[in-house]
Structure formats: structure tokens, C-alpha cells
Design an enzyme around this catalytic site. Sequence first.
Site: not given
Length: 359
Positions: A190, A262, A307
Site C-alpha cells: 500500500s 480509533d 473505498k
Amino acid sequence: MTEVNTVLLYCRSGFEKECAAEITTRCAEVGIYGYPQFENQQGYVLFRCHESDGAITAMRKLRFRSLIFARQWIACAPCLENLSSSDRISPIAILVAELPPTSELMVEVADTTEGRELHGFARKFSSALAQALRREGLMQPRKQRADWRLHVFVVDGRTLWVGVAALGNSSSWPMGVLRLKFPQQAPSRSTLKLDEAWHYFIPQRRRDELLRGGMSAVDLGAAPGGWTWQLVNQHMFVTAVDNGPMNEDLMESGQVEHRREDAFTFVPSKPVDWMVCDVVDKPARVTELMLSWALNGWCRNAIFNLKLPMKQRFDEVERCLGYLRAELDAADIDYRLQARHLYHDREEITCWLSLTPEG
């Protein structure tokens, strides 16, 4: 006069539908009408303009960089079919004589299994064709700059598309693809997405300004560290945010602080130069996260991936980017937003949001 009314666009195999929807939409916005033609998995799209010179007009009215799913575009004359293997050059020369002057030539193929099998032919034919066209005065000398580049797109040995692309309004890379070598030290492949994004979005004249050593950066969804590796390689100091483990060698650089948090709730202690995000989540949710960072002034530049869903991918891109622009405009924030389906992307697009004065 030969009609130049077909825009041929290269794209990733499997994204023909999105490429077709996009060129149809963008052309209609500037008063150019037509219809797309494509087959799934063929790696290119044809947009047939109703006007005889519609393809040239499209290149003059649209910015190539406004297109997300097209790797390259060409304004084409009618397709050459059933060519004789003993003389492909003469029919091409007839078309070239009626196209805008050029001094460069690219003979290309689709980025598919079938297309790659034609690479050898395309490479050899390119040399022979360029010599023949220059000998006949149909291409300018290499050192003489023209506004257009000549393209020949090889469908097969007997079928070719011949056209031109404006030098200042097209991709300068063969097949519209920047080839990058995977750095063996990087934790994941990536890493190439961020590397390609910088090459595509950031002008060479601004690289030293925007990618300086000592800058601060946040990588949201960092593990195992493919994008963090690129930031560290630019000598930046990085806060890597992810509950997953980071690459040990990367952590030993001394430039990375790993925060097991997170990505959607993390807040930086102070604004950073760069925020990058390759989080796997719904594009609408990632868009909201990017908007939050922009509205709060937590970063100066952001590169992030959206995405894409399996269906209605173009519509989802339009919704997300349209919403982001509308909210930033409403907040009276100066910004620049670009998006691209990069070569190293798969089911995603990559975006650059710049909040710096020059954008």
C-alpha cells in the site's frame, strides 16, 4: 475533412462503467453530447460525440485532471480496421495529415492481459511509424515543441485508433501510468499508493515546499505502516493511529509515535502538516472524518482513500466529493480538492485535500 468525434479513454479493467458515466456527465456539463461504448474488462471506453469535432472540443473545454477514472484520453479519428500486415503506416499517415501538428508519438495498448501481449508489437511499430511520419513531414522534429501529442492505440494487429492529446491537458506517462518500484523496506505494498499520490497531485515545483523534512504528520489507520513508511522516508515525524501492530523496523526509526486509538475519534494535540488516511470503511463515513479535520483546522494537507461500493461507484464518488465541497464552501474555507483512481488503487479512489493558501 476527417471527423474527430470520438474520445478514447484508458481506465482500469473493470471500471469501464464508471469511466463512461464520468465522461458523459462532464461533457454534458459543458454542452458536449454523445454516448459511451465499452465492454466490461476491456480497459478503455469510447465516447462518441454527436458533433463532428466534438472530441477536440471536449479537450479544449474540459480539464483532464477533472476526470477521476480516466488514465488518459485521446481525440480520435475513425477507427482503422482490417489493416494489412504489410502496410499499416499508409492508412495512419492519411489520418495524421488531417490532425493537429505533433512532435511526439505514443503507441499504446490496453492495460489488460490481451493488451500486454501486444507490448512488443507496439514498441517496434512506434519506432518505424515515427520515422516514416517524420520522413513524410507529417510529424515535426523531436526538438520542435507542438501543442499536441500523437497517439496510436492498438486493439489488435489489424485494428488501430489514431488520435491526439493536448500536451498540457493529458497524462505525460505512457498508457497514463506512472511505474513505481516497490521499496523492499516498506511494510506493505500500500506504500505505493501514497508515493503515486504525491507524484500525481503535487507539482514538482512545490515538492520541496510541501514534503520537507521535519514536518509533522498523522497516519490514520496506519498499521502495519505502508503509508507511515513514506512519511518517515520524507523525514517527517509521524503519529501512527491504529489499534493494530506497527512494523518493528519502522518504529525503531525514532520518528514514529504509535497511538493505539480509533482513527475516527483521535484528535491531534496541535495542527499537523499532513494527515493521511487509508482506513477501510464506508466512503461516506471517511468523508465525514475528512470534513471534521478540515473544519477544525487539524491539518494543512490530507491524502485519503475512499473505498468504493460494488455498485453505483461513480454515483457514490459524486455524492461524497460533492458533499465535501459544499460543506467547505459553506464554511468559507479556502481549499483545493482533487481525486484520482490511481494505478496502485484497487476498489478505491485517492484524494488530495489542500488547505494551504496556494492549494
